[in-house]
Design an enzyme around this catalytic site. Structure first.
Site, PDB file in Angstrom:
ATOM      1  N   HIS A 121       0.665   4.767   4.610  1.00 47.84           N
ATOM      2  CA  HIS A 121      -0.024   5.378   3.525  1.00 47.84           C
ATOM      3  C   HIS A 121       0.622   6.794   3.268  1.00 47.84           C
ATOM      4  O   HIS A 121       0.797   7.172   2.127  1.00 47.84           O
ATOM      5  CB  HIS A 121      -1.460   5.475   3.545  1.00 47.84           C
ATOM      6  CG  HIS A 121      -2.045   4.018   3.512  1.00 47.84           C
ATOM      7  ND1 HIS A 121      -3.460   3.714   3.699  1.00 47.84           N
ATOM      8  CD2 HIS A 121      -1.528   2.750   2.938  1.00 47.84           C
ATOM      9  CE1 HIS A 121      -3.357   2.330   3.513  1.00 47.84           C
ATOM     10  NE2 HIS A 121      -2.509   1.741   3.233  1.00 47.84           N
ATOM     11  N   SER A 148       0.656  -1.169   0.096  1.00 47.55           N
ATOM     12  CA  SER A 148       0.168   0.022   0.004  1.00 47.55           C
ATOM     13  C   SER A 148       0.813   1.155   0.002  1.00 47.55           C
ATOM     14  O   SER A 148       0.523   2.137  -0.773  1.00 47.55           O
ATOM     15  CB  SER A 148      -1.039   0.040   1.191  1.00 47.55           C
ATOM     16  OG  SER A 148      -1.712  -1.270   1.182  1.00 47.55           O
TER      17      SER A 148
END
Length: 227
Positions: A199, A147
């Protein structure tokens, strides 16, 4: 990374396969194809060890663990964790996002620059989580997934579009990138088991790399993202 679930509608026409087929589509994006293959192969490797949700199994095959990195010097975990996933759905979301967002960016900045952006964003994501854990801002025991790399690609898109903001549709597509970021942030805030820190670190690193690695003159920039 659930933002990948929304990415296909957020970047209009950004990565639709050409009419001559998906083979040509991937031939024009060798780095994306290689990264998809490596992630899939790593997942098969995970399966061979047994339960991929077992923390002990993930520890053995290279999950990111801040304690192990800082105290035991296992820095390789910063890299290996980027190719591990907590289940098929997790893998599928990330690979779908890479499939949608990756090829047009790779065609615009080149395969080597794209690969550098993907990997460095991922490493920055891992390192950021370790640092934030050490100073006590986040609490992460174990982390896996690409991610951070994917958010790095989102950030690189933002950097690319900022540099080429006067080209046709650039502002609209930049707005779509911000929408993806907003959706991902909202999901992160509502889902405690997802690492928002990873993230954000990947996103910031990708944006900086996008500004640095994007060629100032891109052939056919008015058509970027189209086959």
């Amino acid at each position: 990374m659930p933002a990948s679930h929304h990415a296909s509608t957020s970047i209009e026409g950004a990565a639709q396969p050409s009419r001559v087929g998906r083979l040509r589509y991937f031939r024009r994006a060798p780095a994306v194809f290689t990264l998809i293959f490596l992630n899939a192969a790593a997942f098969l490797f995970e399966i061979s060890f047994g339960d991929w949700n077992n923390p002990e199994v993930l520890h053995q095959i290279g999950a990111l663990e801040p304690y192990a990195v800082v105290v035991q010097g296992e820095y390789w975990r910063l890299f290996t964790a980027l190719f591990l996933h907590g289940g098929f759905a997790h893998l599928l979301f990330n690979l779908f996002a890479l499939y949608v967002l990756g090829p047009p960016l790779e065609r615009s900045i080149g395969a080597v620059r794209f690969a550098v952006c993907y990997l460095i964003s991922g490493l920055a994501s891992s390192a950021g989580v370790v640092v934030l854990t050490v100073i006590g801002l986040v609490q992460v025991a174990q982390l896996v997934g690409a991610s951070g790399c994917i958010m790095g690609i989102v950030g690189a898109w933002a950097g690319f579009l900022v540099l080429h903001r006067y080209t046709p549709d650039a502002k609209r597509r930049l707005a779509n990138i911000f929408l993806i970021i907003a959706i991902q942030t909202a999901f992160d805030l509502s889902t405690p088991q997802v690492s928002m820190a990873a993230h954000l670190c990947g996103l910031i690193a990708g944006f900086i790399l996008g500004l640095i690695l994007t060629p100032r003159a891109v052939a056919g920039v008015s058509d970027f993202g189209r086959d």
